[in-house]
Design a protein around this motif. Sequence first.
Motif, PDB file in Angstrom:
ATOM      1  N   TRP A 233       0.835  -1.196   0.000  1.00 38.02           N
ATOM      2  CA  TRP A 233       0.000   0.000   0.000  1.00 38.02           C
ATOM      3  C   TRP A 233       0.878   1.258   0.000  1.00 38.02           C
ATOM      4  O   TRP A 233       0.629   2.192  -0.769  1.00 38.02           O
ATOM      5  N   LEU A 234       1.909   1.275   0.847  1.00 41.06           N
ATOM      6  CA  LEU A 234       2.815   2.436   0.877  1.00 41.06           C
ATOM      7  C   LEU A 234       3.503   2.618  -0.471  1.00 41.06           C
ATOM      8  O   LEU A 234       3.636   3.743  -0.959  1.00 41.06           O
ATOM      9  N   ARG A 235       3.943   1.545  -1.072  1.00 34.80           N
ATOM     10  CA  ARG A 235       4.590   1.641  -2.384  1.00 34.80           C
ATOM     11  C   ARG A 235       3.611   2.085  -3.459  1.00 34.80           C
ATOM     12  O   ARG A 235       3.927   2.945  -4.266  1.00 34.80           O
ATOM     13  N   SER A 236       2.445   1.468  -3.487  1.00 32.30           N
ATOM     14  CA  SER A 236       1.508   1.740  -4.585  1.00 32.30           C
ATOM     15  C   SER A 236       0.935   3.150  -4.533  1.00 32.30           C
ATOM     16  O   SER A 236       0.490   3.671  -5.554  1.00 32.30           O
ATOM     17  N   ASN A 237       0.946   3.786  -3.384  1.00 36.37           N
ATOM     18  CA  ASN A 237       0.443   5.157  -3.280  1.00 36.37           C
ATOM     19  C   ASN A 237       1.534   6.203  -3.487  1.00 36.37           C
ATOM     20  O   ASN A 237       1.248   7.393  -3.528  1.00 36.37           O
ATOM     21  N   ALA A 238       2.772   5.749  -3.611  1.00 40.48           N
ATOM     22  CA  ALA A 238       3.886   6.683  -3.816  1.00 40.48           C
ATOM     23  C   ALA A 238       3.918   7.150  -5.268  1.00 40.48           C
ATOM     24  O   ALA A 238       3.441   6.468  -6.171  1.00 40.48           O
ATOM     25  N   ARG A 239       4.490   8.303  -5.447  1.00 39.20           N
ATOM     26  CA  ARG A 239       4.690   8.846  -6.785  1.00 39.20           C
ATOM     27  C   ARG A 239       5.954   8.253  -7.401  1.00 39.20           C
ATOM     28  O   ARG A 239       6.024   8.029  -8.598  1.00 39.20           O
ATOM     29  N   VAL A 240       6.968   8.009  -6.557  1.00 40.89           N
ATOM     30  CA  VAL A 240       8.272   7.514  -7.011  1.00 40.89           C
ATOM     31  C   VAL A 240       8.779   6.488  -5.998  1.00 40.89           C
ATOM     32  O   VAL A 240       8.645   6.682  -4.791  1.00 40.89           O
ATOM     33  N   TYR A 241       9.383   5.415  -6.516  1.00 37.12           N
ATOM     34  CA  TYR A 241      10.058   4.446  -5.665  1.00 37.12           C
ATOM     35  C   TYR A 241      11.555   4.613  -5.882  1.00 37.12           C
ATOM     36  O   TYR A 241      12.037   4.573  -7.019  1.00 37.12           O
ATOM     37  N   ILE A 242      12.298   4.786  -4.797  1.00 40.59           N
ATOM     38  CA  ILE A 242      13.744   4.933  -4.858  1.00 40.59           C
ATOM     39  C   ILE A 242      14.357   3.596  -4.462  1.00 40.59           C
ATOM     40  O   ILE A 242      14.126   3.099  -3.367  1.00 40.59           O
ATOM     41  N   HIS A 243      15.144   3.019  -5.365  1.00 36.72           N
ATOM     42  CA  HIS A 243      15.746   1.700  -5.134  1.00 36.72           C
ATOM     43  C   HIS A 243      17.262   1.862  -5.075  1.00 36.72           C
ATOM     44  O   HIS A 243      17.888   2.177  -6.086  1.00 36.72           O
ATOM     45  N   GLY A 244      17.840   1.643  -3.907  1.00 42.79           N
ATOM     46  CA  GLY A 244      19.263   1.890  -3.717  1.00 42.79           C
ATOM     47  C   GLY A 244      20.149   0.669  -3.693  1.00 42.79           C
ATOM     48  O   GLY A 244      21.363   0.798  -3.558  1.00 42.79           O
ATOM     49  N   HIS A 245      19.587  -0.516  -3.849  1.00 40.52           N
ATOM     50  CA  HIS A 245      20.382  -1.744  -3.763  1.00 40.52           C
ATOM     51  C   HIS A 245      21.470  -1.766  -4.831  1.00 40.52           C
ATOM     52  O   HIS A 245      21.204  -1.497  -5.995  1.00 40.52           O
ATOM     53  N   SER A 246      22.686  -2.114  -4.403  1.00 40.31           N
ATOM     54  CA  SER A 246      23.800  -2.151  -5.347  1.00 40.31           C
ATOM     55  C   SER A 246      24.502  -3.506  -5.373  1.00 40.31           C
ATOM     56  O   SER A 246      25.488  -3.677  -6.088  1.00 40.31           O
ATOM     57  N   ALA A 247      24.024  -4.456  -4.614  1.00 38.97           N
ATOM     58  CA  ALA A 247      24.664  -5.775  -4.558  1.00 38.97           C
ATOM     59  C   ALA A 247      23.592  -6.849  -4.674  1.00 38.97           C
ATOM     60  O   ALA A 247      22.420  -6.612  -4.409  1.00 38.97           O
ATOM     61  N   GLY A 248      24.012  -8.016  -5.066  1.00 38.28           N
ATOM     62  CA  GLY A 248      23.078  -9.134  -5.139  1.00 38.28           C
ATOM     63  C   GLY A 248      22.662  -9.418  -6.558  1.00 38.28           C
ATOM     64  O   GLY A 248      23.444  -9.295  -7.492  1.00 38.28           O
ATOM     65  N   GLY A 249      21.418  -9.753  -6.724  1.00 37.55           N
ATOM     66  CA  GLY A 249      20.889 -10.082  -8.045  1.00 37.55           C
ATOM     67  C   GLY A 249      19.536  -9.441  -8.221  1.00 37.55           C
ATOM     68  O   GLY A 249      19.358  -8.269  -7.937  1.00 37.55           O
ATOM     69  N   THR A 250      18.583 -10.222  -8.660  1.00 36.94           N
ATOM     70  CA  THR A 250      17.228  -9.723  -8.850  1.00 36.94           C
ATOM     71  C   THR A 250      16.613  -9.501  -7.472  1.00 36.94           C
ATOM     72  O   THR A 250      16.370 -10.444  -6.737  1.00 36.94           O
ATOM     73  N   ASN A 251      16.364  -8.260  -7.125  1.00 38.40           N
ATOM     74  CA  ASN A 251      15.877  -7.918  -5.799  1.00 38.40           C
ATOM     75  C   ASN A 251      14.351  -7.986  -5.761  1.00 38.40           C
ATOM     76  O   ASN A 251      13.689  -7.335  -6.576  1.00 38.40           O
ATOM     77  N   PRO A 252      13.779  -8.735  -4.816  1.00 41.79           N
ATOM     78  CA  PRO A 252      12.314  -8.869  -4.738  1.00 41.79           C
ATOM     79  C   PRO A 252      11.590  -7.526  -4.597  1.00 41.79           C
ATOM     80  O   PRO A 252      10.529  -7.327  -5.192  1.00 41.79           O
ATOM     81  N   SER A 253      12.153  -6.620  -3.847  1.00 41.72           N
ATOM     82  CA  SER A 253      11.518  -5.316  -3.662  1.00 41.72           C
ATOM     83  C   SER A 253      11.391  -4.567  -4.989  1.00 41.72           C
ATOM     84  O   SER A 253      10.376  -3.927  -5.266  1.00 41.72           O
ATOM     85  N   LEU A 254      12.409  -4.662  -5.815  1.00 37.65           N
ATOM     86  CA  LEU A 254      12.378  -4.009  -7.122  1.00 37.65           C
ATOM     87  C   LEU A 254      11.340  -4.669  -8.029  1.00 37.65           C
ATOM     88  O   LEU A 254      10.539  -3.988  -8.672  1.00 37.65           O
ATOM     89  N   VAL A 255      11.319  -5.990  -8.049  1.00 38.40           N
ATOM     90  CA  VAL A 255      10.353  -6.716  -8.878  1.00 38.40           C
ATOM     91  C   VAL A 255       8.926  -6.399  -8.438  1.00 38.40           C
ATOM     92  O   VAL A 255       8.046  -6.136  -9.263  1.00 38.40           O
ATOM     93  N   GLU A 256       8.672  -6.421  -7.137  1.00 39.79           N
ATOM     94  CA  GLU A 256       7.337  -6.113  -6.630  1.00 39.79           C
ATOM     95  C   GLU A 256       6.905  -4.719  -7.042  1.00 39.79           C
ATOM     96  O   GLU A 256       5.757  -4.500  -7.434  1.00 39.79           O
ATOM     97  N   THR A 257       7.817  -3.768  -6.977  1.00 33.23           N
ATOM     98  CA  THR A 257       7.475  -2.388  -7.320  1.00 33.23           C
ATOM     99  C   THR A 257       7.280  -2.225  -8.823  1.00 33.23           C
ATOM    100  O   THR A 257       6.427  -1.448  -9.256  1.00 33.23           O
ATOM    101  N   MET A 258       8.047  -2.942  -9.621  1.00 41.79           N
ATOM    102  CA  MET A 258       7.861  -2.866 -11.069  1.00 41.79           C
ATOM    103  C   MET A 258       6.416  -3.176 -11.438  1.00 41.79           C
ATOM    104  O   MET A 258       5.838  -2.527 -12.304  1.00 41.79           O
ATOM    105  N   ASN A 259       5.828  -4.145 -10.781  1.00 47.91           N
ATOM    106  CA  ASN A 259       4.452  -4.549 -11.097  1.00 47.91           C
ATOM    107  C   ASN A 259       3.411  -3.518 -10.685  1.00 47.91           C
ATOM    108  O   ASN A 259       2.248  -3.644 -11.046  1.00 47.91           O
TER     109      ASN A 259
END
Length: 175
Positions: A79-105
Amino acid sequence: MFEKYPFCREPYSVTVCRIEPENNVHVILEAFSEMLDETLVFVGNWEKSEYGRSLKEKFSACKNILLLDPIYEPHTVNWLRSNARVYIHGHSAGGTNPSLVETMNLSILILAFDCVYNRATTEEKCLYWKIAEDLQNLMKNKSGKFAEIAREMGEAGKRLYSWERIARQYNALYQ
């Protein structure tokens, strides 16, 4: 939800992550601390490390930055993500990040840290930053193009990360 999070009635940007240096938390906070007309809602585990505690102490006085403790209810985070105007994603390590994928949708604008993982996950369809100044410039240069980029993100998310596609890929692996 607006009763619990009244600040969401106005436009805001959101970040949800573990408070770790590789998630560029300090860069995001630094950028927004200088953009007083932009509200940032930042959800994270601030008390888990000295890094988090020191950032919380330093930036909690910024009136445009709301530092929320971890939220473990998926419905509330979405709900917090979907009501935002912009999502800021700062992850710089790892691989496919679940938070990024969830927000893309969610088809909202994503400003992601510029690294190979984030570019691959988003098919290079979002906007990228490396330093606070980059992030500030992206936030200041809002245009009608942002809506188109957000739409493309949503389409890519649904195409790349649907349960149906992932199930087909696993099925192919097992055969």
